[in-house]
Design a protein around this motif. Structure first.
Motif, PDB file in Angstrom:
ATOM      1  N   PRO A 212     -17.743  -9.745  -3.031  1.00 42.62           N
ATOM      2  CA  PRO A 212     -16.842 -11.052  -2.401  1.00 42.62           C
ATOM      3  C   PRO A 212     -15.528 -11.510  -3.469  1.00 42.62           C
ATOM      4  N   SER A 213     -14.088 -10.883  -2.256  1.00 40.92           N
ATOM      5  CA  SER A 213     -13.213 -11.521  -3.625  1.00 40.92           C
ATOM      6  C   SER A 213     -12.466 -10.108  -3.415  1.00 40.92           C
ATOM      7  N   GLN A 214     -13.014  -9.050  -3.577  1.00 44.71           N
ATOM      8  CA  GLN A 214     -12.876  -7.834  -3.732  1.00 44.71           C
ATOM      9  C   GLN A 214     -12.022  -7.372  -2.679  1.00 44.71           C
ATOM     10  N   TRP A 215     -11.110  -6.496  -2.702  1.00 39.20           N
ATOM     11  CA  TRP A 215     -10.494  -5.762  -1.002  1.00 39.20           C
ATOM     12  C   TRP A 215      -9.742  -4.263  -1.922  1.00 39.20           C
ATOM     13  N   GLU A 216      -9.346  -4.099  -0.765  1.00 43.38           N
ATOM     14  CA  GLU A 216      -8.856  -2.396  -1.116  1.00 43.38           C
ATOM     15  C   GLU A 216      -7.912  -2.197  -0.196  1.00 43.38           C
ATOM     16  N   PHE A 217      -6.615  -2.143  -0.569  1.00 44.52           N
ATOM     17  CA  PHE A 217      -5.662  -0.920   0.029  1.00 44.52           C
ATOM     18  C   PHE A 217      -5.274   0.198  -0.063  1.00 44.52           C
ATOM     19  N   GLN A 218      -4.864   1.186   1.472  1.00 41.45           N
ATOM     20  CA  GLN A 218      -4.915   2.752   0.424  1.00 41.45           C
ATOM     21  C   GLN A 218      -3.623   3.277   0.380  1.00 41.45           C
ATOM     22  N   VAL A 219      -2.736   3.665  -0.220  1.00 45.81           N
ATOM     23  CA  VAL A 219      -1.250   4.510  -0.015  1.00 45.81           C
ATOM     24  C   VAL A 219      -1.529   6.369   0.064  1.00 45.81           C
ATOM     25  N   GLY A 220      -0.706   6.555   1.165  1.00 40.79           N
ATOM     26  CA  GLY A 220      -0.462   7.846   1.299  1.00 40.79           C
ATOM     27  C   GLY A 220      -0.916   7.875   3.102  1.00 40.79           C
ATOM     28  N   PRO A 221      -0.450   9.649   3.467  1.00 44.66           N
ATOM     29  CA  PRO A 221      -0.824  10.334   2.460  1.00 44.66           C
ATOM     30  C   PRO A 221       0.379  10.686   1.913  1.00 44.66           C
ATOM     31  N   CYS A 222       0.844  10.963   0.619  1.00 45.08           N
ATOM     32  CA  CYS A 222       1.770  11.329  -0.209  1.00 45.08           C
ATOM     33  C   CYS A 222       2.644  12.752  -0.479  1.00 45.08           C
ATOM     34  N   GLU A 223       3.877  13.416  -0.479  1.00 47.25           N
ATOM     35  CA  GLU A 223       4.048  14.158  -1.675  1.00 47.25           C
ATOM     36  C   GLU A 223       4.088  14.375  -3.026  1.00 47.25           C
ATOM     37  N   GLY A 224       4.006  14.673  -3.613  1.00 48.28           N
ATOM     38  CA  GLY A 224       3.908  15.300  -5.504  1.00 48.28           C
ATOM     39  C   GLY A 224       4.373  13.697  -5.986  1.00 48.28           C
ATOM     40  N   ILE A 225       5.325  13.190  -6.314  1.00 45.52           N
ATOM     41  CA  ILE A 225       5.648  12.388  -7.225  1.00 45.52           C
ATOM     42  C   ILE A 225       5.893  10.629  -6.454  1.00 45.52           C
ATOM     43  N   GLU A 226       5.548  11.344  -5.430  1.00 47.04           N
ATOM     44  CA  GLU A 226       6.073   9.819  -4.287  1.00 47.04           C
ATOM     45  C   GLU A 226       5.068   9.235  -4.779  1.00 47.04           C
ATOM     46  N   MET A 227       3.707   9.525  -4.469  1.00 48.03           N
ATOM     47  CA  MET A 227       2.669   8.843  -4.658  1.00 48.03           C
ATOM     48  C   MET A 227       2.235   7.708  -6.261  1.00 48.03           C
ATOM     49  N   GLY A 228       2.715   7.854  -6.651  1.00 47.05           N
ATOM     50  CA  GLY A 228       2.721   7.025  -7.865  1.00 47.05           C
ATOM     51  C   GLY A 228       4.245   6.143  -7.718  1.00 47.05           C
ATOM     52  N   ASP A 229       5.473   6.331  -7.247  1.00 43.58           N
ATOM     53  CA  ASP A 229       5.726   5.139  -6.457  1.00 43.58           C
ATOM     54  C   ASP A 229       5.653   4.862  -5.677  1.00 43.58           C
ATOM     55  N   HIS A 230       5.550   5.324  -4.685  1.00 41.03           N
ATOM     56  CA  HIS A 230       5.010   3.716  -3.029  1.00 41.03           C
ATOM     57  C   HIS A 230       3.627   3.621  -3.938  1.00 41.03           C
ATOM     58  N   LEU A 231       2.592   3.552  -5.174  1.00 41.45           N
ATOM     59  CA  LEU A 231       1.151   2.489  -4.858  1.00 41.45           C
ATOM     60  C   LEU A 231       1.511   1.651  -6.255  1.00 41.45           C
ATOM     61  N   TRP A 232       3.188   1.942  -6.870  1.00 44.12           N
ATOM     62  CA  TRP A 232       3.439   1.272  -8.003  1.00 44.12           C
ATOM     63  C   TRP A 232       4.499  -0.160  -7.178  1.00 44.12           C
ATOM     64  N   MET A 233       5.204   0.339  -6.384  1.00 44.31           N
ATOM     65  CA  MET A 233       5.311  -0.434  -5.730  1.00 44.31           C
ATOM     66  C   MET A 233       5.108  -1.758  -4.865  1.00 44.31           C
ATOM     67  N   ALA A 234       3.976  -0.645  -4.420  1.00 43.81           N
ATOM     68  CA  ALA A 234       2.656  -1.601  -3.304  1.00 43.81           C
ATOM     69  C   ALA A 234       1.862  -2.937  -4.445  1.00 43.81           C
ATOM     70  N   ARG A 235       1.960  -2.156  -5.784  1.00 45.60           N
ATOM     71  CA  ARG A 235       0.985  -3.210  -6.476  1.00 45.60           C
ATOM     72  C   ARG A 235       1.934  -4.065  -6.714  1.00 45.60           C
TER      73      ARG A 235
END
Length: 387
Positions: A212-235
């Motif tokens: 309880p009080s724990q959640w999850e969001f998913q980011v993707g699909p992202c190709e290559g370096i885009e994965m880190g870029d989009h997850l950090w901005m989501a954070r």
């Protein structure tokens, strides 16, 4: 004896920050003021902890249409654990631009790399080497999707919505739960989702988690370096949304000891050949390579060389044992899970369940590419600077 409504309201009020109780209607009258063509740009970067994000804003005379229109800037690295006071200027190099869901169009959020005074990457700038690796493997077209788990805390550090002097009922009814007695903080989650969509972050889903009080969001699909870029901005957007609501989002991999699930950042991965018919053999080959480099991956899958993950990867609560590598179809207790549908279709992707919630996605995705595509072995990494 039930608590009085007055005491209950006081307990809830004390669990959120003072700033969140300011009159937002007053703020709104200022946010509606025209900007006369000028644009507010918020620069976002990873600080010296490798986990926290910082930001500051400046005015541009017109709306930037591409990342090249955003100038470099600087900041005091001695105040972010990234430099000494005697030589504290650090460079902010814009690398990815998003719409600003807090100040709205035409304002922007800009993710930046951090360089030291000598133009070399800061110690926590793991994007720099990740980009080199992703450029080397670009022909394999690696796709990633990362599942970011997090826990909502009151400003007092206690899980949001939990009893003041006790615990909620055992795990079971909370995962993907519905109802005021099963989920806490859905307003925050839905606000974050909408803010990410507005910004242009490739968020693709969300759900309540096992604790309880724990959640999850998913980011993707992202190709290559885009994965880190989009997850950090989501954070970053998550922390800002939580700031507005007066609560804290922690990425600690095991925020509560005892019989409670930890928090991970499961990483789904495929190359183009894995996604084609017959790709299962390429998935199995990649898993075989990962099995021989387990210690290396554990070291880079949290910011403290595996010490954070050692609290989470116990072999219990839907995790594998940190000291052992395992893989299986539809097995959430394994290091690597092949989804059942992938096993049936014979192609697709697999999930690395080892990364901790507070991992650096640049480090995780770089490590996977080094092992599965560049065929590195052992605990040492190759320097591709001259290649």
């Amino acid at each position: 004896m039930p608590r009085s409504p007055v005491r209950s309201r006081r307990a809830v009020a004390m669990s959120v920050s003072h700033s969140s109780r300011l009159n937002k209607l007053v703020r709104e009258q200022y946010m509606r003021l025209p900007q006369d063509g000028q644009v507010q740009v918020t620069y976002v970067w990873i600080d010296g902890s490798g986990e926290g994000v910082r930001c500051k804003s400046r005015t541009l005379d017109k709306e930037p249409k591409s990342i090249e229109d955003v100038p470099e800037w600087n900041f005091d690295g001695s105040s972010t654990a990234q430099a000494e006071g005697s030589n504290s200027d650090m460079f902010l190099v814009p690398i990815c631009m998003f719409r600003d869901p807090f100040c709205l169009d035409p304002n922007k959020l800009v993710l930046c790399e951090v360089l030291k005074y000598n133009r070399k990457p800061a110690e926590t700038n793991l994007r720099h080497t990740c980009k080199k690796v992703m450029d080397l493997v670009k022909d394999s077209h690696p796709w990633f999707g990362m599942e970011q788990e997090y826990t909502l805390l009151g400003i007092n550090g206690h899980p949001y919505g939990w009893p003041d002097n006790g615990f909620p009922g055992p795990q079971g009814p909370y995962y993907c739960g519905v109802g005021a007695d099963k989920v806490y903080g859905r307003d925050i989650v839905e606000s974050h989702y909408k803010a990410c969509l507005y910004a242009g972050v490739k968020i693709c889903g969300t759900n309540a988690e096992v604790m309880p009080s724990q959640w999850e969001f998913q980011v993707g699909p992202c190709e290559g370096i885009e994965m880190g870029d989009h997850l950090w901005m989501a954070r970053f957007i998550l922390h800002r949304v939580c700031e507005d609501f007066g609560v804290v989002a922690t990425l600690d991999p095991k925020p509560m000891t005892g019989n409670w699930n930890g928090a991970g950042c499961h990483t789904n991965y495929s190359t183009e050949e894995m996604r084609r018919e017959g790709g299962l053999k390429h998935i199995e080959a990649a898993i075989e390579k990962l099995s021989k480099r387990h210690d290396y991956h554990i070291c880079v899958y949290d910011p403290r060389g595996g010490r954070d993950n050692s609290r989470r990867l116990t072999g219990h609560h839907e995790t594998s044992n940190i000291f052992e590598f395992s893989a299986g179809v539809a097995n959430r207790g394994a290091s690597i899970r092949i989804p059942r549908q992938v096993g049936q279709d014979g192609y697709g992707y697999f999930e690395d369940r080892r990364p901790a919630a507070n991992c650096d996605p640049y480090a995780v995705t770089e490590a996977i590419m080094r092992t599965t595509v560049l065929n590195e072995t052992g605990v040492e990494t190759k320097d591709y600077a001259d290649h």
